[in-house]
Scaffold this motif. Structure first.
Motif, PDB file in Angstrom:
ATOM      1  N   THR A   1       0.816  -1.223   0.000  1.00  0.00           N
ATOM      2  CA  THR A   1       0.000   0.000   0.000  1.00  0.00           C
ATOM      3  C   THR A   1       0.848   1.272   0.000  1.00  0.00           C
TER       4      THR A   1
ATOM      5  N   ASP B   1      -4.328  -2.024  -5.044  1.00  0.00           N
ATOM      6  CA  ASP B   1      -3.967  -2.337  -3.667  1.00  0.00           C
ATOM      7  C   ASP B   1      -4.904  -3.385  -3.049  1.00  0.00           C
TER       8      ASP B   1
ATOM      9  N   ASN C   1      -4.357  -7.623  -1.850  1.00  0.00           N
ATOM     10  CA  ASN C   1      -4.798  -8.402  -0.682  1.00  0.00           C
ATOM     11  C   ASN C   1      -5.257  -9.795  -1.119  1.00  0.00           C
TER      12      ASN C   1
ATOM     13  N   LYS D   1      -2.276 -11.881  -1.860  1.00  0.00           N
ATOM     14  CA  LYS D   1      -1.668 -12.313  -0.608  1.00  0.00           C
ATOM     15  C   LYS D   1      -2.465 -13.457   0.031  1.00  0.00           C
TER      16      LYS D   1
ATOM     17  N   GLY E   1      -4.609  -0.352   3.662  1.00  0.00           N
ATOM     18  CA  GLY E   1      -5.296  -0.469   2.376  1.00  0.00           C
ATOM     19  C   GLY E   1      -6.803  -0.279   2.472  1.00  0.00           C
TER      20      GLY E   1
END
Ligand SMILES: Nc1ncnc2c1ncn2[C@@H]1O[C@H](COP(=O)(O)OP(=O)(O)OP(=O)(O)O)[C@@H](O)[C@H]1O
Ligand SMILES: [Mg+2]
Lengths: 124, 185
Positions: A35, B10, B14, B17, B69
């Motif tokens: 981020t 962004d 996630n 990930k 985020g």
């Protein structure tokens, strides 16, 4: 119009090249894309490296990859360069212009752009 | 974030990930609003993690170290009068149907609305970084309709050519840009 048929043609053209390339890369350019990196402008920096490596014909020896948070948010966008037998070089507060210079002077020319490294940033 | 497409990048990271192998990104626009959803089949969040993620920006910041985020996305949506909804199923409780869906709604007429920006670059960045994940993208506006499904590309390219080859990334960018130029009649 771009079509999937065109992609099939690209595939035929590339098949042999990709097989040959396996195992030949030796420089890794790693861009921090968490981020904090994204907010600070990592996306255009990454793309500058991807496009630059391609334009300079360096695809056989250089790979560009992404990583998560490197842990130094205040220095984002951060780019690390790994080369065999050499110490890792960390470039900070990167921009598209800086990426182009690193590509030319460091990746092609073999000379670290000292002024963009984290060591210089910490001295300043 | 300077552009909403950076929030999309962004939030999709996630999903990367969370070990998803399929990520859907849908953007729908009307004259007044822009809504995007990011759906993945990753390992998901437990109810505890979800509850923590749902707490507002200003409280989470002081109480514990959580990520930036989702709070940044909420801020961007809420300041236009919109909102963010997250649903998630963790793999422990839902071994066969786990995953996460994030929906963010924005009001374009609001002065604090941030434009979408370079969404093509967001997609090529995602594919470049995660060439083995499949991405399904659609962006529908009153006068354009843009789609990409990397599974279709993979079918044409076969096993030996990864999607992150420079030439393929370039083709994908051009393919998307062409669709954006091609207005619906
Ligand atoms: N798609 C997802 N699947 C599973 N867990 C998720 C997902 N999205 C968010 N989470 C959980 O929510 C947490 C907060 O997400 P957020 O994006 O706000 O921060 P982060 O990713 O941890 O860090 P940052 O985004 O600041 O780099 C994550 O650490 C993760 O535990
Ligand atoms: Mg995140």
């Amino acid at each position: 119009m771009k079509s999937l048929a065109e992609l099939a043609a690209i595939r035929e053209k590339m098949k042999d090249k990709v097989v040959l390339r396996e195992g030949t890369t030796n420089t890794r350019i790693v861009v921090g894309m968490a981020t904090c990196g994204i907010a600070a402008g990592a996306r255009p920096v990454l793309n500058a490296f991807v496009e630059g490596v391609d334009k300079e014909g360096l695809n056989d020896s250089v790979t560009v990859t992404q990583t998560g948070c490197i842990g130094i948010c205040q220095y984002e966008p951060v780019v690390e360069i790994f080369q065999p037998g050499k110490e890792k070089v960390t470039y900070v507060k990167m921009t598209v212009e800086k990426a182009e210079k690193v590509l030319k002077e460091h990746i092609k020319g073999g000379k670290v752009v000292e002024e963009y490294t984290i060591a210089s940033a910490k001295k300043a | 974030m300077k552009e909403l497409s950076l929030n999309v990048l962004d939030i999709a990271q996630n999903s990367v990930k969370a070990e998803a192998d399929l990520i859907r990104i849908c953007i729908e626009e009307t004259e007044e609003s822009l809504t995007f959803s990011i759906t993945d089949n990753g390992y998901g969040m437990t109810p505890e993690v979800l509850a923590r993620v749902e707490t507002p920006f200003y409280t989470t910041r002081t109480t514990r170290k959580v990520g930036l985020g989702i709070p940044l996305l909420k801020l961007a949506a809420e300041q236009t009068g919109g909102d963010v909804t997250i649903t998630s199923r963790h793999r422990d409780a839902f071994p066969d149907s786990h995953g996460t869906k994030v929906v963010a709604r924005f009001y374009k007429t609001h002065i604090d609305f941030t434009p979408l920006g370079d969404i093509v670059s967001t997609l090529t960045t995602l594919i470049q970084g995660s060439p083995s994940i499949d991405f399904e993208f659609s962006h529908v506006t009153p006068d354009t309709e843009v789609r990409l499904d990397t599974r279709e590309l993979r079918q044409v390219l076969g096993e030996e050519i990864p999607l992150n080859e420079a030439e393929i990334i370039r083709w994908i960018a051009d393919y998307l840009k062409e669709q954006y130029e091609n207005k619906k009649i």
